[in-house]
Structure formats: structure tokens, C-alpha cells
Scaffold this motif. Structure first.
Motif, PDB file in Angstrom:
ATOM      1  N   TRP B  36     -22.317  23.436  20.151  1.00 19.36           N
ATOM      2  CA  TRP B  36     -20.987  23.497  20.769  1.00 19.36           C
ATOM      3  C   TRP B  36     -19.961  22.793  19.878  1.00 19.36           C
ATOM      4  N   VAL B  37     -20.365  21.723  19.224  1.00 22.29           N
ATOM      5  CA  VAL B  37     -19.446  21.035  18.312  1.00 22.29           C
ATOM      6  C   VAL B  37     -18.999  21.999  17.215  1.00 22.29           C
ATOM      7  N   ALA B  38     -19.970  22.714  16.637  1.00 24.42           N
ATOM      8  CA  ALA B  38     -19.659  23.631  15.536  1.00 24.42           C
ATOM      9  C   ALA B  38     -18.729  24.744  15.999  1.00 24.42           C
ATOM     10  N   ALA B  39     -18.977  25.250  17.205  1.00 24.43           N
ATOM     11  CA  ALA B  39     -18.130  26.333  17.730  1.00 24.43           C
ATOM     12  C   ALA B  39     -16.701  25.840  17.931  1.00 24.43           C
ATOM     13  N   ALA B  40     -16.564  24.678  18.511  1.00 24.43           N
ATOM     14  CA  ALA B  40     -15.223  24.131  18.767  1.00 24.43           C
ATOM     15  C   ALA B  40     -14.497  23.848  17.457  1.00 24.43           C
ATOM     16  N   GLY B  94      -1.364  23.220  20.503  1.00 32.14           N
ATOM     17  CA  GLY B  94      -1.796  24.603  20.740  1.00 32.14           C
ATOM     18  C   GLY B  94      -3.280  24.783  20.456  1.00 32.14           C
ATOM     19  N   ARG B  95      -3.725  24.243  19.327  1.00 35.71           N
ATOM     20  CA  ARG B  95      -5.142  24.397  18.964  1.00 35.71           C
ATOM     21  C   ARG B  95      -6.053  23.629  19.914  1.00 35.71           C
ATOM     22  N   ALA B  96      -5.630  22.422  20.288  1.00 36.80           N
ATOM     23  CA  ALA B  96      -6.457  21.643  21.213  1.00 36.80           C
ATOM     24  C   ALA B  96      -6.622  22.386  22.532  1.00 36.80           C
ATOM     25  N   GLY B  97      -5.540  22.962  22.993  1.00 37.17           N
ATOM     26  CA  GLY B  97      -5.586  23.667  24.268  1.00 37.17           C
ATOM     27  C   GLY B  97      -6.404  24.944  24.221  1.00 37.17           C
ATOM     28  N   GLN B  98      -6.286  25.691  23.141  1.00 39.56           N
ATOM     29  CA  GLN B  98      -6.944  26.997  23.073  1.00 39.56           C
ATOM     30  C   GLN B  98      -8.334  26.943  22.457  1.00 39.56           C
ATOM     31  N   CYS B  99      -8.645  25.898  21.715  1.00 36.70           N
ATOM     32  CA  CYS B  99      -9.911  25.879  20.967  1.00 36.70           C
ATOM     33  C   CYS B  99     -10.866  24.763  21.392  1.00 36.70           C
ATOM     34  N   ILE B 100     -10.335  23.635  21.867  1.00 36.45           N
ATOM     35  CA  ILE B 100     -11.214  22.526  22.256  1.00 36.45           C
ATOM     36  C   ILE B 100     -11.381  22.503  23.771  1.00 36.45           C
ATOM     37  N   LEU B 101     -10.285  22.509  24.486  1.00 39.83           N
ATOM     38  CA  LEU B 101     -10.351  22.544  25.951  1.00 39.83           C
ATOM     39  C   LEU B 101     -11.191  23.718  26.431  1.00 39.83           C
ATOM     40  N   THR B 102     -11.091  24.833  25.740  1.00 41.85           N
ATOM     41  CA  THR B 102     -11.795  26.038  26.178  1.00 41.85           C
ATOM     42  C   THR B 102     -13.293  25.984  25.899  1.00 41.85           C
ATOM     43  N   CYS B 103     -13.700  25.247  24.905  1.00 42.73           N
ATOM     44  CA  CYS B 103     -15.103  25.284  24.475  1.00 42.73           C
ATOM     45  C   CYS B 103     -15.956  24.431  25.407  1.00 42.73           C
ATOM     46  N   PRO B 104     -17.063  24.959  25.908  1.00 42.89           N
ATOM     47  CA  PRO B 104     -17.899  24.186  26.830  1.00 42.89           C
ATOM     48  C   PRO B 104     -18.340  22.833  26.297  1.00 42.89           C
ATOM     49  N   THR B 105     -18.372  21.861  27.164  1.00 38.66           N
ATOM     50  CA  THR B 105     -18.904  20.507  27.010  1.00 38.66           C
ATOM     51  C   THR B 105     -18.106  19.596  26.082  1.00 38.66           C
ATOM     52  N   THR B 106     -16.979  20.065  25.523  1.00 37.70           N
ATOM     53  CA  THR B 106     -16.302  19.219  24.531  1.00 37.70           C
ATOM     54  C   THR B 106     -15.498  18.082  25.136  1.00 37.70           C
TER      55      THR B 106
END
Lengths: 264, 308
Positions: B36-40, B94-106
């Protein structure tokens, strides 16, 4: 450092005994002349305590059985206020910064507002090695209260925000009218089913962050005779195993949370 | 005046790289496991190669072990660089909202300590994202830092309220020239592999390198930059200013952004030496660097000084 000479025969309003007041004194003689209300009389500090100058600039240490001393640490704003012994009511009332450490037990209204004030503790860290009486954390706004022992009735009543940890037993009516804030307990308290939600199991990385911060502080900053293990263990359980989360008080539209570690 | 010299038979030009002041920050992203870290991280740092077209240069600085993260979970440190504070804020939020918040468990934390509590140089993180909680979000302060706990479908998204923005340096570079794509690619990869473990810097282009090195200006008024024709092999006979020697057929450039001059100088030194010692079969011929005559950027990295 102040050492109690003998237990007073009347209750003492110790609210004048602050780090600020002592820092403003030029020498030990001036400290000894600080007056406290003792019943309906005024008595000088030097009558009640032996005063010893200390090199610790931002620390006040008081020793003795201080159960008849009330409002110790009231409106404490900064630095460390260290009490070796039991204290009376309203300890840490409306404190807004710094640390208040109590090696014994405290009476009622720990960190609560005074007189007709509507807001309680606003910041800082309050640590009690023993137990506390009723209404601990009443109207708390911010900061952390950590209690190694038990708490009486109405713990966290009307709580607005902040964090309270109680490693021992919690009595009745805890979280009464709490609006927000976090209360962490070792065992599930008895709560009204209409005012509080059913428990939900959860786990959050936030509590590992909190556990690391508290245990690091306890290991490096907590002096003798404080131990701090039970609070650290409670936090570690919540962080590592997860917890049951109960929300409320719905009677006031509250979104406070009461957390209890999952037992495995 | 610097003189050209050689490292392992590769000619090093007597020149300098010219780099610029930039706004910088570091974020820490954690998750339940490395996958999940890698995906985020991949999502957060995607389309972040150059401020020219992406608005930001952003990449993973390094992986973090569980002992190095605020919540004891696996994580990465991500460095970001932008030309302005305003653009930095827009990109990061923008990136935090669309890429980190969205990714499970982050979860997301600040990777820079605030040096001045009263500074207004902060980038909002949880301060902006908290509204996603629709009133159910919880604010907590730990050791003077505010965090937000935002309810989401897998539990809570924990996010620092804000992260400090600091001064950084962008555009440190070196250009590798050789006989073939294979030789220069080998040199590039060796350089990027050597730079990767270093702290405080990133190589934001794909694979750490770019083949579309640019010059300022264009015949098209709308374009701020265009191909660096001096290093384009197909133009060596068409342009008067070709910088290619007769046996040089390919050029690739590594661009480095860093939190300090030292970080960039170290990365350039480590990268250049690794490139020179890579197994290119003699295919890597020369290393130079890009600059604008020293007129645009105030950070100059002379190759001779860095490599002595």
C-alpha cells in the motif's frame, strides 16, 4: 522546594502558590512571606513549609500530605509543578500549559473550572500517580490528563476536547454531557444506552503515535517517584490490539469518544 | 580556471551546473504494508517530473523502516520542489487528497520539523483535508503538533495538520555523452542507483534521467523552453552551436533537486563517479553540465570542485 512542616488544621486555598509567584520573588525570605488563605485567616508560606532554594529555574516541587491544600496548580501556565504527596480539590484547575505532576492522589474537580467559569483545563499535561475524586476533567478544553489509578463519578463531564487516560477503575456517569474529546479507559464503564453508542471495534495508527510520544516522555522526563507504567501499558494495548470505541453524549449532540482496549 | 580532467577514461568538462532557489518540503507516508505504501507513493509522485509542465518535481527520497515513522508502520519519505509557495500548496493539497487519502490504510505526516513556530510558511494538509470528514473528523494535539483523524471506509485517515515549507535548490545536473544509447543508459542507471540511497535529494525524471534536456526559449512564443539542440545528435550538422564531438551519438541528463547545496553536490559527485566506473565498454565518453552562463540561478556546482 517546599516541605510541609505539619498538616494544617483548616483547609488552605493554595491558588497563590504558583511558579510565577515564586519566580517573581528575589530570595527565599520573600518566598516565605507569600500568604495563603487558611480557613478565614491568612498565613505565611514560611509557617506552613520549609523553603529550600533550588537551581531548577522552571520547576516548583512541594512535598507532604497536602490533602487539605486545594487549588494547587490552579491556572498553571508553564514549567513543571511537581507535588510529592496527596492533594486536595481543584488541583490543576484551569491550567493552560506546562506540567503538573502529582505522586499521590487528588480530590474532586481535578483540572476543572473555578467558581462560575465555564471552561476547564486549556492545555498542558497533568499526571496523577494515584487516584482522583469526582468530576476529574470537568469541562476540559484541551491538553492531557493521565491517571494511573481510579477515577470517581462524572469523569470527563461536559468535556469539550482533550485527552484523558485512566488506567484504573472508572465510576459512574463518566462522559456525562461530553461534547468532544477522547477518554481512554482500561475497562468499559457503565453508560446510558440512549446517550452513548454501542461499541465499535477499530484500530488507528494515531494511537501508536500517541503511545510513542507518551512513553518517550515518561521514560525521559518523568522523575522519581513517578513510575507511569500503567498509563503506558494502557496506551500500548490500544495501539497494538485495537479498541472498542463508544461515541456520545448524544443528549448534547456530542461526538466524544470513549475507548477501551480489546482484550485478547 | 578549471581544467578538464578524466575519471576512468571519461572526460570531465571544466564547467558548472547552474541551479535555482525553489520551495521544498518533505512528507512521510505510511501504510499497513509496503504494497500500500508503494501504491500511494507511486500515485503521489506521478506526473511530477518537471515544474515546466507538471507544476512540481516530486519523488520518493527513501524508504523508511518501522522504527523511523511516527506511527511505527512501513513508510516512505517524499521530497517535493516547486517554483512558488502558492503552486507548492496547490500541488501538495491536491495530491494528498487524491493520492494519499484515497489509498487504503495510509497516513500522512510532516517530514520537516518546524524551526520557527510563528513562521507563516506552512502547507496545509489535514487543515484542508479534514472537511472530507463532514463534521465527524477529530482533531488531536500531540507534543504541540495537531493531527486530524478523518473517518473513512477502512477506519481512519490520520493526517498532520500542516507541514513546513523550506528553501531548497532545484536543477543540479550533469549530462552524460557517449557512443550509444546502451552505453549511456548503463551509465545513467549506475549514477541513479548510486544517488538513490542519499538523503536530502531526488532525481525526479523518469528512471532518474531525461533525454529531453531543454534550453530557455523557443521559436514558438507560447513555449518557455525547447529542445537542447546543442546536444541533439540529429541536428549536429544543422545547428551552428552543436556541442557534440564527432564520436558522441547520445546524451542523457540527470537532474537533481535537493534541500541544500551540499546535498546536490554530494549527489552529483556520487552519481558522476558511479557513471564513470560503470561497465559501458568504453561507451561513455564525456560528462558535462548545463548552465545559463551563471546569469539565472545563484547555485553553481563546478564539476572540478565537486569531484576533487
Amino acid at each position: 522546594m517546599l516541605e510541609l512542616r505539619h498538616e494544617p488544621d483548616q483547609d488552605v486555598d493554595a491558588s497563590a502558590l504558583t511558579l510565577r509567584a515564586l519566580a517573581a520573588c528575589r530570595d527565599a525570605n520573600q518566598v516565605q512571606r507569600i500568604t495563603l488563605r487558611c480557613g478565614d485567616q491568612s498565613r505565611e508560606l514560611g509557617e506552613l513549609f520549609t523553603v529550600t532554594p533550588s537551581s531548577a529555574r522552571h520547576e516548583l516541587r512541594i512535598c507532604g500530605d497536602l490533602k487539605r491544600f486545594h487549588r494547587l496548580g490552579a491556572e498553571h501556565r508553564g514549567g513543571r509543578f511537581l507535588i510529592e504527596g496527596d492533594v486536595g480539590h481543584h488541583a490543576g484547575a484551569m491550567m493552560s500549559g506546562g506540567e503538573l505532576l502529582i505522586s499521590g492522589s487528588a480530590g474532586d474537580f481535578l483540572a476543572a473550572p473555578l467558581e462560575a467559569q465555564r471552561a476547564g483545563m486549556a492545555a498542558g499535561r497533568l499526571w496523577v500517580e494515584g487516584s482522583v475524586g469526582h468530576y476529574a476533567g470537568h469541562r476540559m478544553r484541551r491538553g492531557e490528563i493521565m491517571i494511573q489509578g481510579a477515577a470517581g463519578d462524572f469523569l470527563a463531564s461536559h468535556m469539550i476536547a482533550g485527552t484523558i487516560l485512566v488506567a484504573g477503575q472508572v465510576a459512574r456517569h463518566c462522559g456525562y454531557a461530553m461534547r468532544r474529546g477522547t477518554l481512554l479507559c482500561d475497562a468499559r464503564p457503565t453508560l446510558s444506552e440512549t446517550r452513548f453508542s454501542a461499541p465499535v471495534e477499530s484500530q488507528s495508527p494515531f494511537f501508536t503515535l500517541l503511545a510513542k510520544a507518551i512513553s518517550s516522555w515518561a521514560e525521559t522526563q518523568l522523575p522519581q517517584p513517578f513510575a507511569g507504567k500503567k498509563v503506558s501499558e494502557l496506551l500500548a494495548q490500544i495501539a497494538n490490539r485495537g479498541y472498542q470505541s463508544i461515541r456520545g453524549d448524544f443528549a448534547v449532540g456530542g461526538h466524544g469518544e470513549i475507548l477501551v482496549p480489546l482484550k485478547r | 580556471m578549471d581544467e578538464p580532467f578524466q575519471i576512468n577514461g571519461v572526460r570531465i568538462e571544466a564547467t558548472f551546473a547552474e541551479a535555482f532557489d525553489m520551495k521544498a518540503t518533505r512528507l512521510i507516508v505510511t501504510a499497513a504494508d509496503r504494497q500500500w505504501v508503494a501504491a500511494a507513493a507511486a500515485a503521489m509522485t506521478g506526473f511530477g517530473t518537471s515544474v515546466i509542465g507538471c507544476g512540481i518535481e516530486i519523488a520518493v527520497e527513501r524508504e523508511l523502516g518501522t522504527a523511523e515513522t511516527p506511527d511505527g508502520r512501513p513508510g516512505v519519505a517524499i521530497l517535493a520542489f516547486a517554483v512558488s509557495g502558492k503552486e507548492m500548496e496547490k500541488q501538495i493539497v491536491g495530491r494528498a487528497g487524491q493520492c494519499i487519502l484515497t489509498c487504503p490504510t495510509t497516513a500522512m505526516y510532516a517530514g520537516i520539523e518546524a524551526s520557527d513556530a510563528k513562521s507563516d510558511k506552512r502547507i496545509p494538509l489535514g487543515k484542508s483535508l479534514r472537511y472530507f470528514g463532514d463534521g465527524h473528523q477529530i482533531s488531536k494535539v500531540v507534543q504541540g503538533h495537531r493531527y486530524w483523524r478523518i473517518p473513512v471506509m477502512d477506519g481512519e485517515f490520520v493526517c498532520a495538520h500542516e507541514v513546513p515549507r523550506i528553501e531548497g535548490v532545484g536543477g543540479g545536473n550533469f549530462i552524460m555523452l557517449g557512443k550509444s544509447r546502451q552505453a549511456v543508459s548503463t551509465a545513467c542507471r549506475a549514477a541513479v542507483d548510486a544517488i538513490r540511497p542519499l538523503h536530502g535529494c531526488i532525481t525526479p525524471f523518469p528512471g532518474g534521467a531525461t533525454r529531453s534536456g531543454s534550453k530557455v526559449g523557443s521559436k514558438y512564443p507560447a513555449l518557455p523552453a525547447s529542445t537542447n539542440d546543442a546536444f541533439c545528435p540529429t541536428l549536429r550538422t544543422s545547428v551552428a552551436s552543436s556541442a557534440l564531438a564527432a564520436d558522441e551519438a547520445v546524451a542523457m541528463e540527470i537532474v537533481i533537486d535537493g534541500l541544500s547545496d551540499d546535498a546536490i553536490a554530494t549527489a552529483m559527485r556520487v552519481g558522476i563517479k558511479a557513471a564513470c566506473h560503470a561497465d559501458t565498454g568504453g561507451g561513455l565518453l564525456r560528462i558535462t553540465a548545463g548552465n545559463y552562463g551563471g546569469k539565472l540561478g545563484r547555485h553553481h556546482f563546478h564539476l572540478a570542485e565537486i569531484l576533487k
